[in-house]
Design a protein around this motif. Structure first.
Motif, PDB file in Angstrom:
ATOM      1  N   UNK A 173       0.830  -1.191   0.000  1.00  0.00           N
ATOM      2  CA  UNK A 173       0.000   0.000   0.000  1.00  0.00           C
ATOM      3  C   UNK A 173       0.870   1.249   0.000  1.00  0.00           C
ATOM      4  N   UNK A 174       0.245   2.413   0.042  1.00  0.00           N
ATOM      5  CA  UNK A 174       0.978   3.674   0.093  1.00  0.00           C
ATOM      6  C   UNK A 174       1.445   3.960   1.525  1.00  0.00           C
ATOM      7  N   UNK A 175       2.496   4.738   1.645  1.00  0.00           N
ATOM      8  CA  UNK A 175       2.978   5.143   2.970  1.00  0.00           C
ATOM      9  C   UNK A 175       3.591   6.538   2.884  1.00  0.00           C
ATOM     10  N   UNK A 176       3.186   7.408   3.823  1.00  0.00           N
ATOM     11  CA  UNK A 176       3.855   8.702   3.961  1.00  0.00           C
ATOM     12  C   UNK A 176       5.200   8.476   4.624  1.00  0.00           C
ATOM     13  N   UNK A 177       6.267   9.085   4.078  1.00  0.00           N
ATOM     14  CA  UNK A 177       7.604   8.921   4.642  1.00  0.00           C
ATOM     15  C   UNK A 177       8.310  10.275   4.699  1.00  0.00           C
ATOM     16  N   UNK A 178       9.255  10.377   5.638  1.00  0.00           N
ATOM     17  CA  UNK A 178      10.175  11.518   5.654  1.00  0.00           C
ATOM     18  C   UNK A 178      11.557  11.004   6.023  1.00  0.00           C
ATOM     19  N   UNK A 179      12.609  11.704   5.547  1.00  0.00           N
ATOM     20  CA  UNK A 179      13.984  11.296   5.810  1.00  0.00           C
ATOM     21  C   UNK A 179      14.825  12.533   6.117  1.00  0.00           C
ATOM     22  N   UNK A 180      15.703  12.418   7.138  1.00  0.00           N
ATOM     23  CA  UNK A 180      16.612  13.489   7.513  1.00  0.00           C
ATOM     24  C   UNK A 180      18.036  12.951   7.553  1.00  0.00           C
ATOM     25  N   UNK A 197      20.917   8.212   8.855  1.00  0.00           N
ATOM     26  CA  UNK A 197      19.643   8.532   8.210  1.00  0.00           C
ATOM     27  C   UNK A 197      18.531   8.325   9.244  1.00  0.00           C
ATOM     28  N   UNK A 198      17.682   9.344   9.459  1.00  0.00           N
ATOM     29  CA  UNK A 198      16.520   9.252  10.350  1.00  0.00           C
ATOM     30  C   UNK A 198      15.266   9.190   9.493  1.00  0.00           C
ATOM     31  N   UNK A 199      14.390   8.207   9.784  1.00  0.00           N
ATOM     32  CA  UNK A 199      13.188   7.989   8.982  1.00  0.00           C
ATOM     33  C   UNK A 199      11.943   8.074   9.853  1.00  0.00           C
ATOM     34  N   UNK A 200      10.839   8.548   9.252  1.00  0.00           N
ATOM     35  CA  UNK A 200       9.501   8.455   9.828  1.00  0.00           C
ATOM     36  C   UNK A 200       8.617   7.765   8.788  1.00  0.00           C
ATOM     37  N   UNK A 201       7.971   6.659   9.176  1.00  0.00           N
ATOM     38  CA  UNK A 201       7.118   5.893   8.279  1.00  0.00           C
ATOM     39  C   UNK A 201       5.681   6.009   8.767  1.00  0.00           C
ATOM     40  N   UNK A 202       4.796   6.555   7.950  1.00  0.00           N
ATOM     41  CA  UNK A 202       3.412   6.733   8.353  1.00  0.00           C
ATOM     42  C   UNK A 202       2.587   5.470   8.276  1.00  0.00           C
ATOM     43  N   UNK A 203       3.042   4.485   7.486  1.00  0.00           N
ATOM     44  CA  UNK A 203       2.334   3.196   7.348  1.00  0.00           C
ATOM     45  C   UNK A 203       3.404   2.114   7.325  1.00  0.00           C
ATOM     46  N   UNK A 204       3.988   1.838   8.499  1.00  0.00           N
ATOM     47  CA  UNK A 204       5.193   1.003   8.587  1.00  0.00           C
ATOM     48  C   UNK A 204       4.975  -0.399   8.042  1.00  0.00           C
ATOM     49  N   UNK A 205       3.767  -0.929   8.158  1.00  0.00           N
ATOM     50  CA  UNK A 205       3.516  -2.289   7.695  1.00  0.00           C
ATOM     51  C   UNK A 205       3.546  -2.441   6.191  1.00  0.00           C
TER      52      UNK A 205
END
Length: 266
Positions: free
Chosen positions: A192-199, A225-233
């Motif tokens: 599926x889709x997932x919102x992500x961000x990376x720093x 690398x720091x990640x945020x996953x909005x739909x980790x599965x």
């Protein structure tokens, strides 16, 4: 989406509850944003019951859970209230299998030596019979002997083997090809889709957006690398050339960090 109090029993809306809890906890919006890595405009919007910046109901639920925990309240009731006011929880998208089952490769067929020998004998006998009928009795013996000595049985042709399946897991050489002096992270959406961000290691935002199902993104930094996953599965992770275990469930927000010494989940 509506702004203000919930129409049911005139109770406070989800956003107002989060805002009041933040104020009671003595936290500013900037402090909440820094702790949760939810951007300041999104925090402001959620506190005003505007979820259009979240990118969908799945991400909105994840942000509500995250903000509620930071300000010290139980998110369960807020999620139920959000679902009641905005259409209910959708059915979860089943996560794709972590690894593709290994295909069973058939063993290569061995040459049938018995059949080859029988064919050779039949060929010799046929040649002898032809010679007996075409020559006189005096020359028959010599012809048969010469034919027997000069006609070795034909070599059997080996059966072609089926080529091995070209699709395989990444080899050690491919893993070793990842630069040792950097951290490399590849994300692939397969459920599926997932919102992500990376720093990067300085905290600079290098990417933010929706990773659509089937798409991939690769990030590289010399330290972290720091990640945020909005739909980790729905996300597969490859860190420094190696695949790591799926780090969360469908609809779950996860934050991870990776360095040159990983893959150990951050």
């Amino acid at each position: 989406m509506s702004i203000g109090n919930s129409p049911e029993d005139d109770r406070p809306s989800v956003g107002r509850v989060l805002q009041q809890a933040r104020i009671d906890a003595g936290l500013t919006v900037d402090e909440v944003s820094s702790t949760t890595r939810v951007r300041v405009p999104i925090v402001h919007a959620i506190e005003q019951d505007d979820y259009s910046r979240c990118g969908g109901a799945v991400y909105a639920r994840g942000h509500i859970r995250t903000l509620a925990r930071v300000v010290g309240i139980d998110p369960t009731g807020l999620i139920e209230q959000f679902d009641a006011e905005y259409g209910g929880r959708p059915e979860a998208t089943p996560a794709a299998p972590l690894f593709e089952a290994e295909r069973i490769r058939p063993e290569p067929r061995r040459p049938n030596w018995t059949a080859a020998m029988v064919a050779a004998i039949v060929a010799v006998v046929g040649f002898v019979g032809f010679t007996l009928f075409s020559d006189d009795e005096t020359s028959t013996g010599n012809t048969v002997a010469e034919a027997t000595q000069s006609s070795p049985p034909p070599k059997p042709k080996p059966s072609p083997t089926k080529p091995t399946d070209a699709k395989a897991e990444p080899s050690d050489s491919a893993i070793a090809a990842a630069p040792a002096d950097k951290v490399t992270v590849k994300l692939t959406a397969d459920g599926g889709n997932s919102w992500i961000s990376a720093e990067d290691h300085t905290g600079r935002l290098i990417h933010e957006g929706v990773l659509k199902d089937g798409d991939s993104k690769t990030f590289t930094d010399k330290k972290q690398i720091d990640l945020v996953l909005g739909n980790a599965g729905a996300v597969n992770l490859f860190v420094n050339g190696k695949k790591v275990d799926r780090i969360g469930d469908v609809g779950q927000v996860q934050r991870v960090s990776y360095t040159k010494g990983d893959p150990e989940q951050g």
